[in-house]
Each structure stands twice: as C-alpha cells, then as structure tokens.
Design an enzyme around this catalytic site. Structure first.
Site, PDB file in Angstrom:
ATOM      1  N   GLU A 105      40.041  45.195  35.779  1.00  0.00           N
ATOM      2  CA  GLU A 105      41.455  45.108  35.424  1.00  0.00           C
ATOM      3  C   GLU A 105      41.649  44.921  33.923  1.00  0.00           C
ATOM      4  O   GLU A 105      40.780  44.366  33.248  1.00  0.00           O
ATOM      5  CB  GLU A 105      42.119  43.934  36.161  1.00  0.00           C
ATOM      6  CG  GLU A 105      43.657  43.978  36.099  1.00  0.00           C
ATOM      7  CD  GLU A 105      44.327  42.653  36.443  1.00  0.00           C
ATOM      8  OE1 GLU A 105      43.743  41.581  36.215  1.00  0.00           O
ATOM      9  OE2 GLU A 105      45.467  42.688  36.934  1.00  0.00           O
ATOM     10  N   ARG A 160      37.151  34.589  28.922  1.00  0.00           N
ATOM     11  CA  ARG A 160      38.171  35.533  28.461  1.00  0.00           C
ATOM     12  C   ARG A 160      38.280  35.545  26.947  1.00  0.00           C
ATOM     13  O   ARG A 160      38.693  36.505  26.344  1.00  0.00           O
ATOM     14  CB  ARG A 160      39.544  35.157  29.036  1.00  0.00           C
ATOM     15  CG  ARG A 160      39.613  35.269  30.542  1.00  0.00           C
ATOM     16  CD  ARG A 160      40.981  34.830  31.011  1.00  0.00           C
ATOM     17  NE  ARG A 160      41.019  34.696  32.460  1.00  0.00           N
ATOM     18  CZ  ARG A 160      42.141  34.577  33.158  1.00  0.00           C
ATOM     19  NH1 ARG A 160      43.304  34.566  32.522  1.00  0.00           N
ATOM     20  NH2 ARG A 160      42.105  34.452  34.460  1.00  0.00           N
TER      21      ARG A 160
HETATM   22  C1  8ZB Z   1      48.003  36.196  35.173  1.00  0.00           C
HETATM   23  C2  8ZB Z   1      47.620  35.769  36.550  1.00  0.00           C
HETATM   24  C3  8ZB Z   1      48.181  34.454  36.948  1.00  0.00           C
HETATM   25  C4  8ZB Z   1      48.004  34.201  38.406  1.00  0.00           C
HETATM   26  C5  8ZB Z   1      46.388  32.925  39.462  1.00  0.00           C
HETATM   27  C6  8ZB Z   1      47.488  31.983  39.037  1.00  0.00           C
HETATM   28  C7  8ZB Z   1      48.644  32.947  38.889  1.00  0.00           C
HETATM   29  C8  8ZB Z   1      44.489  32.237  37.978  1.00  0.00           C
HETATM   30  C9  8ZB Z   1      42.995  31.741  39.449  1.00  0.00           C
HETATM   31  C10 8ZB Z   1      44.136  32.139  40.124  1.00  0.00           C
HETATM   32  C11 8ZB Z   1      43.103  31.814  42.135  1.00  0.00           C
HETATM   33  C12 8ZB Z   1      41.857  31.361  40.218  1.00  0.00           C
HETATM   34  N1  8ZB Z   1      45.044  32.444  39.176  1.00  0.00           N
HETATM   35  N2  8ZB Z   1      43.227  31.817  38.127  1.00  0.00           N
HETATM   36  N3  8ZB Z   1      44.211  32.185  41.463  1.00  0.00           N
HETATM   37  N4  8ZB Z   1      41.977  31.417  41.547  1.00  0.00           N
HETATM   38  N5  8ZB Z   1      40.712  30.977  39.620  1.00  0.00           N
HETATM   39  O1  8ZB Z   1      46.626  34.079  38.697  1.00  0.00           O
HETATM   40  O2  8ZB Z   1      47.722  30.998  39.986  1.00  0.00           O
HETATM   41  O3  8ZB Z   1      49.189  33.221  40.152  1.00  0.00           O
END
Ligand code: 8ZB
Length: 482
Positions: free
Chosen positions: A168, A97
């Site tokens: 996105e 990122r």
């Molecule tokens: C901005 C987004 C945050 C959300 C989830 C976080 C939170 C981030 C992963 C993921 C599953 C990943 N999140 N990275 N969920 N696998 N590698 O995005 O927990 O809910």
C-alpha cells in the site's frame, strides 16, 4: 512521461538501499521471485483480487499489526478464521515508517520484556526476509503491507522478498498526510523505486498488487481531490511496470456521493490508462469505512462500520477496509477487530445481489466529480510539460492539488471542505484549485442550502462542527445552540 527507470541505474541504487540495515543483505531478487513462484496462487494478492473483481463481490480486509512475530501470526490467524478476512494485512509500526530501525529494535526488545506489544505495528525490516515468509506460510490468504512510509524502499525489498504480494501507499498519499518535511520529489522518486521493483517482479512473472492510500488525511477530503491523486499515483506506478493497481477512496458518508465517486474514479482512471497506452493493467478498487473521528460507544461505532459496508457493497467496490468498535480508543483487540469484520461480512453478503439504484442526484454527482478531478489532473499534466513528477511537484506548490488538514509543508493547505445539507462533502474555500465557474457555483449553491436550513452563513464553524459530527452521533455538524 519519462518511462521506466533504467535497469542498470535501478540495480545500482538497490545496493545502497539494501546496505541501510543489516537485514537488507538477506534480499535477493532471484530468490524472492522463486519464492513467490513456489507459493500457491490463492496466496497471491493480485490473482485473488482479479478473481474477486470477476465475481463481482466485495472482499473484506482488516488492519492489524503487533511487535512480536508469534503474536502477529496468531492475530492474523484469528482474523482469518474468526473474522473470515478475505485478505490480511500487516500494519507496520511508526518507527519503521520513519526508517528509525534502531528504535524499532528497542520496541521489539521492550515487547519481549513486557510480554505485550510496545509498538503500534509489525517492524518488518528489523525481522527481515525469513520471519516475513513465516507469516505468509502460516496463513491461507494473501497478505498486504500497510504502513504510511515516505521512503519505503527497504521495507518493500524485504517484505516482497518475504512473500507479501501487495504493497500500500504512494509518493503522494504516504507523504502529504504523514510527513511534515519530506519534499514531494524525494517521496515520489523513492516510490518510483518501489514501483520499479514491483515492475521487475512482473517482468519475471510475479504479480504484486499496488494500492494507493485513498483516505489521505481521512477527514472531509473532497472526493475529486482523492480521485486526481489516485490517478496520478496510478500513472506513476504503471510507468514503472506495475500491472495490478487498486484505487482507494475513503467513505464520506453520503451514499449517492460515495457511490458516484467510486464509479467516477474508475471511469476516469480507465480513460487515462487508455490515453497513455497502458491497457494491460488490472484495475481494482478499495473503499475505506469512515476514516475520521468515531463514536466511543461501540453500538454506535458498529452503525458507522455498517454504513461504510453498505456504501462499499452497493458501489461494488472490489474490497473494503474494515474499522473496529475500538476505533475511538486506539489499536483494537483481536476480538474487536473480528467484530468489525463480521459486521461487514453480514452486510456485504446481504447486499451481494442488490444493485445501487441509479438516480438523478447520483448522475449529477458523478458528472461533477469527474469534471473536477479531470481539471486537477489536466492542469497537473500541463504544469509538468511531459514530466509527470515535475508536474505533481508544481501542482502541489501552486495549490492546484490541495489536501485539507495535511501536515506537510509541501501542501498549500488553502482549501476548506464542509458538508452540504445532505452530508455530501463540498468545498467552502477553493484555494487555488483549477475549477471553472460552473463547478464553483455548484459547491456554493449546495452550501448555501445548508446555511439556509441552519440559519447561518457557510463558515469555518461549519467545518469544525463537521469534523466532530460523526463522533457525536450525526453526519452533518449541527450549529451550536447558545
Ligand atoms: C491511517 C490508518 C489508521 C487506521 C488503524 C487505526 C486507524 C493503525 C493499527 C491499526 C490495527 C494496528 N491501525 N495501526 N489497526 N492494528 N497495529 O489504522 O486504528 O483505524
């Protein structure tokens, strides 16, 4: 608006972008377009989303991404089979990122050595075009790139050539909540490149969906601020030839407000598309289950997930992004991830044929949220004097657009939100938002009601209490008892 980036200029800058990491050399537009054309239509995100909209159902999608290709594929397959995901993601790791591909490479190597993921997502740039295609070929539903990247030009080139059919983000929503030092003009121009790339695919008969990141900072963002930003990113995208766009909104927690905001967002977006002459755009919506702090207790977390599913289903959002019972802990296991999906599936199925009951409060809420969002967009357009990018830049500098709790120094950070006594998100400090006295009075009045109920003046303490409320099992933050 200034129109599409000139083709020659675009092709010229592509050369520079593709040279920034070795896998860039694998990308060819012609090959990418042919690859998409050979895929079955049920793997195309824009096509499936259009069908979902026509059927009036709410599709479900998780977040997921790990460092190693085979593990990532196994994870997605599990979420498709066990979790019944309608759409799949590939969440990109934090190094990628930030364009730190060298460190992402080390992350892959460490993950191989440790036998588990040492990154918080899938480093798509390091893998390159062909491993991305393997992901697409191994699953049966469309796959989207989900990340948080201010400069996503190379990531888009590689993943789109790799068969991903939705991307996105945006120049505002993937900068302001994610970066401290990236100037808005830089991120917006880099995202215009991404949108132009998708416009190029569209010109050649391949539809790629674009989705704005609705939740922004995830915590108590007033819906009108989100809506205004989504509409600006929509206009930036369609200007570059994007034909399938998804507006996003994060759950606030008050059902009337959430449904009204989603509906108001669509109505206002359609109005602006028409006004600027873009009538061939497939417009869809995504609703995010609560993006703020979660309870640690899994049973309680399921309740928060379910309440988000209810709001998405009753608002008839076209898609809902699903949380997991591990939200308070970090990256979820695949089992926890599937559990969030199943909870959500049960709710959207049960509510599929039920309608949200229009009521007075909903109508007022929708009228006010549109009035506010329109005021922000109009002032931004005025400030731009025909140049949308300049308008957005000036609007942020002046605090005409202001996102609470954002790390970016290009965001004024003067507004403060707080919940009213029904849990709806209101504005306590307006900063420089371009709101008239009617709007201001509406917010003041609602916060006053809460203050009276709680026997305290509306204040910063309310904001703090609200930030932690859901994690502690409430919606409205309770005053501390002495
Ligand atoms: C901005 C987004 C945050 C959300 C989830 C976080 C939170 C981030 C992963 C993921 C599953 C990943 N999140 N990275 N969920 N696998 N590698 O995005 O927990 O809910």
């Amino acid at each position: 608006m200034k129109g599409k980036i000139d083709l020659e200029k675009f092709l010229q800058s592509r050369k520079e972008v593709l040279a920034t990491w070795p896998t860039g050399a694998e990308v060819s537009l012609e090959d990418g377009i042919n690859y998409h054309k050979a895929l079955p239509p049920e793997k195309n995100f824009a096509v499936k989303l259009k069908k979902v909209k026509e059927e009036g159902i709410t599709a479900i999608q998780p977040r997921a991404g790990v460092a190693l290709l085979n593990e990532h594929i196994a994870l997605l397959k599990y979420l498709e089979k066990e979790g019944e995901a309608d759409f799949l993601p590939t969440t990109i790791d934090s190094y990628t990122r930030q364009n730190r591909y060298q460190e992402a490479q080390r992350g892959i190597e460490e993950s191989l050595a440790e036998g588990r993921s040492m990154l918080n997502g899938f480093p798509a740039v390091n893998y390159g075009v062909y491993p991305c295609r393997k992901i697409i070929e191994e699953v049966n539903v469309p796959v989207q790139v989900r990340h948080g990247t201010p400069d996503a030009r190379l990531l888009a080139e590689i993943t789109l050539a790799g068969g991903f059919s939705s991307f996105e983000g945006g120049g505002i929503t993937y900068n302001i909540p994610y970066a401290k030092e990236v100037p808005l003009r830089k991120s917006i121009e880099d995202w215009q490149y991404v949108d132009r790339l998708i416009g190029y695919y569209a010109e050649h008969g391949v539809l790629i969906n674009r989705e704005s990141f609705g939740p922004l900072t995830g915590t108590l963002v007033p819906p009108s601020v989100t809506i205004a930003i989504n509409i600006l990113e929509l206009l930036l995208a369609v200007e570059q030839g994007v034909k399938s766009f998804t507006l996003g909104l994060g759950q606030c927690g008050n059902l009337n407000q959430d449904v009204a905001a989603l509906h108001g967002m669509v109505e206002l977006a359609e109005e602006y598309l028409k006004r600027f002459g873009f009538q061939d755009v497939d417009l869809t919506t995504v609703f995010h289950q609560w993006m703020g702090g979660f309870p640690q207790d899994e049973a309680r977390a399921f309740a928060v997930i379910a309440w988000g599913a209810v709001a998405a289903a009753l608002a008839k959002a076209n898609k809902v992004i699903v949380k997991t019972p591990h939200e308070a802990l970090g990256v979820p296991t695949k089992e926890a991830n599937a559990q969030g999906l199943k909870t959500t599936r049960q709710i959207v199925n049960m509510l599929k044929d039920q309608r949200f009951m229009v009521n007075e409060e909903y109508l007022l809420e929708k009228e006010m949220v549109k009035k506010e969002a329109r005021a922000i967009v109009e002032r931004t357009l005025e400030l731009g004097e025909g140049d949308l990018v300049a308008g957005i830049e000036r609007a942020f500098a002046a605090g005409v657009i202001d996102v609470p709790f954002a790390p970016s120094r290009f965001n004024l950070g003067k507004i403060l939100p707080a919940r009213d006594d029904t849990g709806a998100v209101r504005i306590l400090e307006f900063g420089n938002l371009p709101f008239d006295s009617e709007i201001r009075e509406f917010h003041r009045e609602r916060l006053k009601r809460r203050g009276e109920k709680e026997g305290r003046e509306p204040s910063f303490q309310m904001v703090i209490d609200d930030i932690y409320a859901i994690g502690k099992g409430m919606l409205v933050g309770k005053p501390r008892t002495k």
